[in-house]
Enzyme design. Sequence first.
Site, PDB file in Angstrom:
ATOM      1  N   CYS A 384     -74.064 -16.187  69.994  1.00 60.36           N
ATOM      2  CA  CYS A 384     -74.336 -16.879  68.734  1.00 60.36           C
ATOM      3  C   CYS A 384     -75.069 -18.200  69.002  1.00 60.36           C
ATOM      4  O   CYS A 384     -76.228 -18.162  69.384  1.00 60.36           O
ATOM      5  CB  CYS A 384     -73.044 -17.058  67.942  1.00 60.36           C
ATOM      6  SG  CYS A 384     -73.373 -17.175  66.161  1.00 60.36           S
ATOM      7  N   HIS A 510     -71.083 -11.594  67.695  1.00 58.16           N
ATOM      8  CA  HIS A 510     -69.914 -11.922  68.533  1.00 58.16           C
ATOM      9  C   HIS A 510     -69.301 -10.657  69.133  1.00 58.16           C
ATOM     10  O   HIS A 510     -68.404 -10.069  68.521  1.00 58.16           O
ATOM     11  CB  HIS A 510     -68.851 -12.634  67.704  1.00 58.16           C
ATOM     12  CG  HIS A 510     -69.262 -13.982  67.226  1.00 58.16           C
ATOM     13  ND1 HIS A 510     -68.880 -15.139  67.872  1.00 58.16           N
ATOM     14  CD2 HIS A 510     -70.023 -14.362  66.177  1.00 58.16           C
ATOM     15  CE1 HIS A 510     -69.395 -16.180  67.239  1.00 58.16           C
ATOM     16  NE2 HIS A 510     -70.092 -15.738  66.204  1.00 58.16           N
ATOM     17  N   GLU A 512     -67.239 -10.446  71.419  1.00 55.77           N
ATOM     18  CA  GLU A 512     -65.835 -10.686  71.799  1.00 55.77           C
ATOM     19  C   GLU A 512     -64.838 -10.213  70.750  1.00 55.77           C
ATOM     20  O   GLU A 512     -63.690  -9.929  71.071  1.00 55.77           O
ATOM     21  CB  GLU A 512     -65.619 -12.166  72.133  1.00 55.77           C
ATOM     22  CG  GLU A 512     -65.640 -13.148  70.966  1.00 55.77           C
ATOM     23  CD  GLU A 512     -67.033 -13.660  70.587  1.00 55.77           C
ATOM     24  OE1 GLU A 512     -68.030 -12.967  70.901  1.00 55.77           O
ATOM     25  OE2 GLU A 512     -67.117 -14.732  69.960  1.00 55.77           O
TER      26      GLU A 512
HETATM   27  N1  GLN Z   1     -74.048 -22.847  64.265  1.00 57.05           N
HETATM   28  C1  GLN Z   1     -74.790 -21.662  64.462  1.00 57.05           C
HETATM   29  C2  GLN Z   1     -75.176 -20.972  63.164  1.00 57.05           C
HETATM   30  O1  GLN Z   1     -74.578 -21.177  62.151  1.00 57.05           O
HETATM   31  C3  GLN Z   1     -74.074 -20.703  65.378  1.00 57.05           C
HETATM   32  C4  GLN Z   1     -72.780 -20.206  64.810  1.00 57.05           C
HETATM   33  C5  GLN Z   1     -71.880 -19.597  65.848  1.00 57.05           C
HETATM   34  O2  GLN Z   1     -72.045 -19.837  67.045  1.00 57.05           O
HETATM   35  N2  GLN Z   1     -70.876 -18.860  65.409  1.00 57.05           N
HETATM   36  O3  GLN Z   1     -76.072 -20.182  63.140  1.00 57.05           O
END
Ligand code: GLN
Length: 538
Positions: A384, A510, A512
């Site tokens: 992310c 994600h 995970e």
């Molecule tokens: N802050 C980033 C976004 O909103 C990444 C979010 C995250 O890592 N879950 O795109």
Amino acid sequence: MNTTKYIFVTGGVSSSLGKGIIAASLAKLLQARGYRVTIQKLDPYINVDPGTLNPYEHGECYVTDDGAETDLDLGHYERFLNVSTSQANNVTTGRIYQSVIQKERRGEFLGKTVQVIPHITNEIKERIQLLGNTGDYDIVITEIGGTVGDIESLPYIESVRQLKWELGDDNALVIHLTLVPYLSAAGELKTKPTQHSVKTLMESGIRADILVCRTEHELSDDLKTKLALFCNVKKDAVIQSIDASTIYDVPNMMLREGLDTVTLNKLNLKDAKEPDLDRWNQFLQRHKNPKGKVRIGLIGKYVELQDSYKSILESFIHAGAENEVKVEVVSIHSEHIDTNTIETTLSDLDGILVAPGFGERGIEGKIEAVRYARENNLPFLGICLGMQMAVIEYSRNILGIKDANSTEMSKSTQNPVIDLMEDQKSVTNKGGTMRLGAWECELKEGSIVGGVYNSKIIEERHRHRYEYNNDYREQLENAGMAATGINPDTGLVEIVEIPSHPWFVGVQYHPEYKSTVANPHPLFVAFVKAAHEHAKEK
Ligand code: GLN
């Protein structure tokens, strides 16, 4: 007739006793005996969901396929049971009140005074039975967050009292988890806190059917007799839960203590088969007998609190077992990384994971860590925000766009290589408005991910507002950063790789959240494998 059985897990004496792990372990044993089981968590706080909470408050926010932002205990449930949870599996006081107040505004209470009993308790009981009423489960385990006696838990405890009475003893039972502390000066385990906690529960009209006692030392037979006598439970319903070296030992420990058999007896479930824990025990066997070791740096900004990256840490345990190696995760604070410290901090690692996150703090350290992994051929996984940092790093240091940035960090950057998604531009509320839940992604043949996943189209879970800016795609691809996973509907780039690097993958989703004991996530498995190969070469 609905024959779903309900198990309630309450906690006493202290928080952090591991109700979630006990609930998940019991669920695992019942599942291994052939029952269809799910677990639900009721959280007494007033946030509508934990999505707006800082990770320092309650640890990681876990995300389900249907896009619920939930308590991290749901992660344990999925990892233990290998079944998906949903919106219905996590309910907070905020959600309950929101729903009751909306009904009141619609006039659904027909002029009645709206009160905690029965309106709030009815709403809670409805939410508890929602999963049972689907017909998909034989047993629903409901974990009540907090500790009995808390003001905030009262409506939940009252709902459990009512439901237990309505459903009858054969269909509902209460497991109370307490602490039996060891006083080293006296050299003794003490039962008084448990007695008081059971009494507090009793004052709310609930008799615990089973006591699970967390302890650092074995409970003697005498002590179990004493607890049974004072706490109004049968002796075989006094279950010891001694400290375990890994949470994955707890199901077997509960099996030895007979938690599943007392539960089945009390619920009058007579035809259970012997538990089949083969897959589980194979995993444990591999987890406990690694043939090698890898050191992976976890670069994040919430590293002081291990729970902030719970699912990532657990994914490494699953992937380590799959590779038969011990994964030592070295937590590194991204604010501590700069050009002076980087060599000493990262040089003895076999792989680098740059973690998800929000906001500007610690960003430059993350970008430096990406550069280090890229330049030193260290296996790299960016998740992310970690993927977004990889794109920024490549733009700055390879494309030479010095001010490349994300508009999350710099609203006025001339080169927003990561930008707010189009449908986020009109969003003003913070809660529940990110791009959430499972989305499809099409993988490019011949790429790392193309080989890692067993399928051309995958579904992974998301939680973000910003995305790879397709205006820069041609430049990035021409300069050697490939886009290898694309959302088939929107064209959003979800995965980047550097084909000239041994193993460099950044994913907007994600992985995970989907790694379980029965199904270790293939991307983590491949990353650990690459790190192990790197370690062997060194
Ligand atoms: N802050 C980033 C976004 O909103 C990444 C979010 C995250 O890592 N879950 O795109």
